[in-house]
Design a protein around this motif. Sequence first.
Motif, PDB file in Angstrom:
ATOM      1  N   ILE A  16       0.830  -1.209   0.000  1.00  0.00           N
ATOM      2  CA  ILE A  16       0.000   0.000   0.000  1.00  0.00           C
ATOM      3  C   ILE A  16       0.862   1.255   0.000  1.00  0.00           C
ATOM      4  O   ILE A  16       0.629   2.195  -0.782  1.00  0.00           O
ATOM      5  CB  ILE A  16      -0.948  -0.015   1.212  1.00  0.00           C
ATOM      6  CG1 ILE A  16      -2.041  -1.074   1.001  1.00  0.00           C
ATOM      7  CG2 ILE A  16      -1.573   1.360   1.448  1.00  0.00           C
ATOM      8  CD1 ILE A  16      -2.852  -1.356   2.238  1.00  0.00           C
ATOM      9  N   ASN A  17       1.890   1.305   0.851  1.00  0.00           N
ATOM     10  CA  ASN A  17       2.758   2.484   0.917  1.00  0.00           C
ATOM     11  C   ASN A  17       3.435   2.757  -0.423  1.00  0.00           C
ATOM     12  O   ASN A  17       3.534   3.906  -0.871  1.00  0.00           O
ATOM     13  CB  ASN A  17       3.819   2.306   2.007  1.00  0.00           C
ATOM     14  CG  ASN A  17       3.259   2.517   3.409  1.00  0.00           C
ATOM     15  OD1 ASN A  17       2.103   2.908   3.568  1.00  0.00           O
ATOM     16  ND2 ASN A  17       4.066   2.244   4.411  1.00  0.00           N
ATOM     17  N   ASN A  18       3.906   1.695  -1.064  1.00  0.00           N
ATOM     18  CA  ASN A  18       4.594   1.893  -2.338  1.00  0.00           C
ATOM     19  C   ASN A  18       3.625   2.258  -3.460  1.00  0.00           C
ATOM     20  O   ASN A  18       3.967   3.031  -4.358  1.00  0.00           O
ATOM     21  CB  ASN A  18       5.389   0.638  -2.693  1.00  0.00           C
ATOM     22  CG  ASN A  18       6.694   0.562  -1.920  1.00  0.00           C
ATOM     23  OD1 ASN A  18       7.629   1.303  -2.195  1.00  0.00           O
ATOM     24  ND2 ASN A  18       6.751  -0.307  -0.928  1.00  0.00           N
ATOM     25  N   MET A  19       2.395   1.727  -3.414  1.00  0.00           N
ATOM     26  CA  MET A  19       1.390   2.131  -4.400  1.00  0.00           C
ATOM     27  C   MET A  19       0.956   3.584  -4.180  1.00  0.00           C
ATOM     28  O   MET A  19       0.722   4.317  -5.138  1.00  0.00           O
ATOM     29  CB  MET A  19       0.176   1.202  -4.323  1.00  0.00           C
ATOM     30  CG  MET A  19       0.411  -0.209  -4.821  1.00  0.00           C
ATOM     31  SD  MET A  19       0.915  -0.307  -6.564  1.00  0.00           S
ATOM     32  CE  MET A  19       2.704  -0.547  -6.384  1.00  0.00           C
ATOM     33  N   LEU A  20       0.853   3.988  -2.925  1.00  0.00           N
ATOM     34  CA  LEU A  20       0.529   5.386  -2.635  1.00  0.00           C
ATOM     35  C   LEU A  20       1.614   6.313  -3.161  1.00  0.00           C
ATOM     36  O   LEU A  20       1.325   7.375  -3.725  1.00  0.00           O
ATOM     37  CB  LEU A  20       0.351   5.582  -1.123  1.00  0.00           C
ATOM     38  CG  LEU A  20      -0.899   4.968  -0.490  1.00  0.00           C
ATOM     39  CD1 LEU A  20      -0.813   5.043   1.025  1.00  0.00           C
ATOM     40  CD2 LEU A  20      -2.162   5.670  -0.982  1.00  0.00           C
ATOM     41  N   ARG A  21       2.852   5.910  -2.981  1.00  0.00           N
ATOM     42  CA  ARG A  21       3.960   6.729  -3.475  1.00  0.00           C
ATOM     43  C   ARG A  21       3.954   6.773  -5.006  1.00  0.00           C
ATOM     44  O   ARG A  21       4.099   7.840  -5.614  1.00  0.00           O
ATOM     45  CB  ARG A  21       5.296   6.166  -2.983  1.00  0.00           C
ATOM     46  CG  ARG A  21       6.496   7.010  -3.368  1.00  0.00           C
ATOM     47  CD  ARG A  21       7.787   6.386  -2.917  1.00  0.00           C
ATOM     48  NE  ARG A  21       7.984   5.076  -3.527  1.00  0.00           N
ATOM     49  CZ  ARG A  21       9.133   4.413  -3.511  1.00  0.00           C
ATOM     50  NH1 ARG A  21      10.179   4.927  -2.906  1.00  0.00           N
ATOM     51  NH2 ARG A  21       9.237   3.237  -4.081  1.00  0.00           N
ATOM     52  N   LYS A  22       3.754   5.615  -5.641  1.00  0.00           N
ATOM     53  CA  LYS A  22       3.805   5.535  -7.102  1.00  0.00           C
ATOM     54  C   LYS A  22       2.653   6.294  -7.756  1.00  0.00           C
ATOM     55  O   LYS A  22       2.873   7.127  -8.659  1.00  0.00           O
ATOM     56  CB  LYS A  22       3.767   4.063  -7.538  1.00  0.00           C
ATOM     57  CG  LYS A  22       3.750   3.870  -9.044  1.00  0.00           C
ATOM     58  CD  LYS A  22       3.723   2.379  -9.399  1.00  0.00           C
ATOM     59  CE  LYS A  22       3.658   2.182 -10.906  1.00  0.00           C
ATOM     60  NZ  LYS A  22       3.644   0.734 -11.281  1.00  0.00           N
ATOM     61  N   TYR A  23       1.430   6.018  -7.318  1.00  0.00           N
ATOM     62  CA  TYR A  23       0.278   6.623  -7.972  1.00  0.00           C
ATOM     63  C   TYR A  23      -0.010   8.027  -7.454  1.00  0.00           C
ATOM     64  O   TYR A  23      -0.672   8.817  -8.136  1.00  0.00           O
ATOM     65  CB  TYR A  23      -0.940   5.710  -7.845  1.00  0.00           C
ATOM     66  CG  TYR A  23      -0.807   4.505  -8.745  1.00  0.00           C
ATOM     67  CD1 TYR A  23      -1.175   4.569 -10.087  1.00  0.00           C
ATOM     68  CD2 TYR A  23      -0.261   3.315  -8.270  1.00  0.00           C
ATOM     69  CE1 TYR A  23      -1.021   3.468 -10.919  1.00  0.00           C
ATOM     70  CE2 TYR A  23      -0.098   2.211  -9.097  1.00  0.00           C
ATOM     71  CZ  TYR A  23      -0.480   2.305 -10.420  1.00  0.00           C
ATOM     72  OH  TYR A  23      -0.307   1.213 -11.257  1.00  0.00           O
ATOM     73  N   GLY A  24       0.502   8.349  -6.273  1.00  0.00           N
ATOM     74  CA  GLY A  24       0.428   9.728  -5.811  1.00  0.00           C
ATOM     75  C   GLY A  24       1.263  10.632  -6.694  1.00  0.00           C
ATOM     76  O   GLY A  24       0.901  11.787  -6.952  1.00  0.00           O
ATOM     77  N   ALA A  25       2.400  10.111  -7.191  1.00  0.00           N
ATOM     78  CA  ALA A  25       3.265  10.880  -8.078  1.00  0.00           C
ATOM     79  C   ALA A  25       2.614  11.153  -9.429  1.00  0.00           C
ATOM     80  O   ALA A  25       3.061  12.027 -10.179  1.00  0.00           O
ATOM     81  CB  ALA A  25       4.579  10.132  -8.287  1.00  0.00           C
ATOM     82  N   MET A  26       1.539  10.408  -9.757  1.00  0.00           N
ATOM     83  CA  MET A  26       0.818  10.621 -11.023  1.00  0.00           C
ATOM     84  C   MET A  26      -0.394  11.529 -10.839  1.00  0.00           C
ATOM     85  O   MET A  26      -1.061  11.873 -11.816  1.00  0.00           O
ATOM     86  CB  MET A  26       0.355   9.271 -11.581  1.00  0.00           C
ATOM     87  CG  MET A  26       1.466   8.292 -11.860  1.00  0.00           C
ATOM     88  SD  MET A  26       0.803   6.699 -12.462  1.00  0.00           S
ATOM     89  CE  MET A  26       2.314   5.721 -12.517  1.00  0.00           C
ATOM     90  N   ASP A  27      -0.689  11.877  -9.586  1.00  0.00           N
ATOM     91  CA  ASP A  27      -1.851  12.709  -9.287  1.00  0.00           C
ATOM     92  C   ASP A  27      -1.504  14.179  -9.491  1.00  0.00           C
ATOM     93  O   ASP A  27      -0.385  14.624  -9.199  1.00  0.00           O
ATOM     94  CB  ASP A  27      -2.294  12.460  -7.841  1.00  0.00           C
ATOM     95  CG  ASP A  27      -3.568  13.186  -7.490  1.00  0.00           C
ATOM     96  OD1 ASP A  27      -4.655  12.616  -7.700  1.00  0.00           O
ATOM     97  OD2 ASP A  27      -3.473  14.325  -7.001  1.00  0.00           O
ATOM     98  N   ALA A  28      -2.480  14.953  -9.971  1.00  0.00           N
ATOM     99  CA  ALA A  28      -2.227  16.361 -10.266  1.00  0.00           C
ATOM    100  C   ALA A  28      -1.802  17.153  -9.024  1.00  0.00           C
ATOM    101  O   ALA A  28      -0.966  18.054  -9.111  1.00  0.00           O
ATOM    102  CB  ALA A  28      -3.489  16.989 -10.880  1.00  0.00           C
ATOM    103  N   VAL A  29      -2.374  16.800  -7.877  1.00  0.00           N
ATOM    104  CA  VAL A  29      -2.052  17.523  -6.639  1.00  0.00           C
ATOM    105  C   VAL A  29      -0.856  16.904  -5.934  1.00  0.00           C
ATOM    106  O   VAL A  29       0.123  17.594  -5.606  1.00  0.00           O
ATOM    107  CB  VAL A  29      -3.274  17.538  -5.696  1.00  0.00           C
ATOM    108  CG1 VAL A  29      -2.898  18.154  -4.343  1.00  0.00           C
ATOM    109  CG2 VAL A  29      -4.419  18.300  -6.324  1.00  0.00           C
TER     110      VAL A  29
END
Length: 463
Positions: free
Chosen positions: A262-275
């Motif tokens: 979960i932490n690594n997915m949050l980091r990965k897909y958070g980096a693709m989020d506009a905010v």
Amino acid sequence: MELNQHLGQERVGALMRRYAVPCIISLLVGALYNIVDQIFIANASYLGSYGNAANTVVFPLTVVALAIAVMIGDGCCAFVSISLGKGSSGDARRSVGSSVVMTVATSLVLTAIYLLFDDQIIAMFGGTVNAETFAYSREYFFWITVGLPFYMFGQAMNPVIRADGSPRFAMVSTLAGALANIVLDPLFIFGLRWGMMGAAVATVIGQMITAALAVWYLLHMKAIKPARADYVISPRICQKTLLLGGTSFLSQISLVAAMAAINNMLRKYGAMDAVFSQPQFAQIPMAVVDIVMKFFQIVISIVVGMAAGCIPIVGFNMGAGLKRRVSRLFTLLLLSEAAVGAVALVLVEGIPGQLIQIFGAANESACYTDFAVKAFRIYLCMMIFACVNKACFIFLQAMGRAAASTALSMIREVVFGVGFALLLPLFFGLDGVLYSMPLSDLLTFVIALLLIRSTYAQLKEAV
């Protein structure tokens, strides 16, 4: 053994209250160590969401230590209770002695591993999201690691103390350590401005107090009273103890795997989020999901406490062949756990904004609060099923059905928990991480229903 005869004679409802309430309080207080740290960290303006994210990174690593401790402690508790029900007091004494030795040895080994590979371990759990989070994570991790032997010893001996017929002392020993942490946290974080080190040192001091009280109790046990010769590893006893504690271990250690995913997915897909792709907001998804998990941890502490408090009762009655009493207790437990889940569900769906405020949202941006509200409402929308699932894991373990309990736990935490955390973000992005938990709980509940039905059938046939 006479001290435990009431487990087979007193009304199961009264027994459940007597054993579950201290266990719930013990687990709630134990959970407060990390939660209190996070509340004070979040409300310290010089730490904020960076400190929260660092706490998120380190938390799974403390769960690894807890997994080993509860495997030994819960396994010993179940084995001791079954042994006393059968009248095998010698096996009960040897289980306690072997468990003490195993706890000390494994805690020292884990501490050495953590100190040798600290940077690699922190990176594995998402600590490299930005420089500030990594620095805070290293600081917090070092001091928490120093206290691991005390933490593991106190956690492992807590269920052993309950098995000896002293659930109240188990509660008091944990409460004493947690109160020390609550008093010292604001002193170290706000008064002395020790930052993450202050939060960790306050925690370690509390854990030392709990461990010291556990040592005192071992020297004054009531029903089991191990002799010096019992503090020698018995391979036969260890095998049975660890098998019974396997579910507790797997449910915790698989949670670590899920949290890493979960932490690594949050980091990965958070980096693709506009905010959240902006550097100053990159740590927000990780910090928010950890806060949601902290609330979940409070609820699960109640749920697990109710079920774990039943372990001595179930074990004794199973060992004594009193299966009808076990069946009544199972029904009472399932209904109680569903009620706890219903109350929690009303809170997360009704007042998520107020819940997030407890963890310092006033110091954060609007996007932090908005994401937190959405995370609460999606991530925890299957709370009732999650509570019943946990009860099922532990009750089967207490009955001696270790294989069924372990299989169900592994399906929930690894197959569903890790699998959906990795799969769903491919289709739903950052929201996919949030959907992974309710879907896992729903599908696990379907399987749990089959095991619940087979358990009732087994207890009915045995009457």
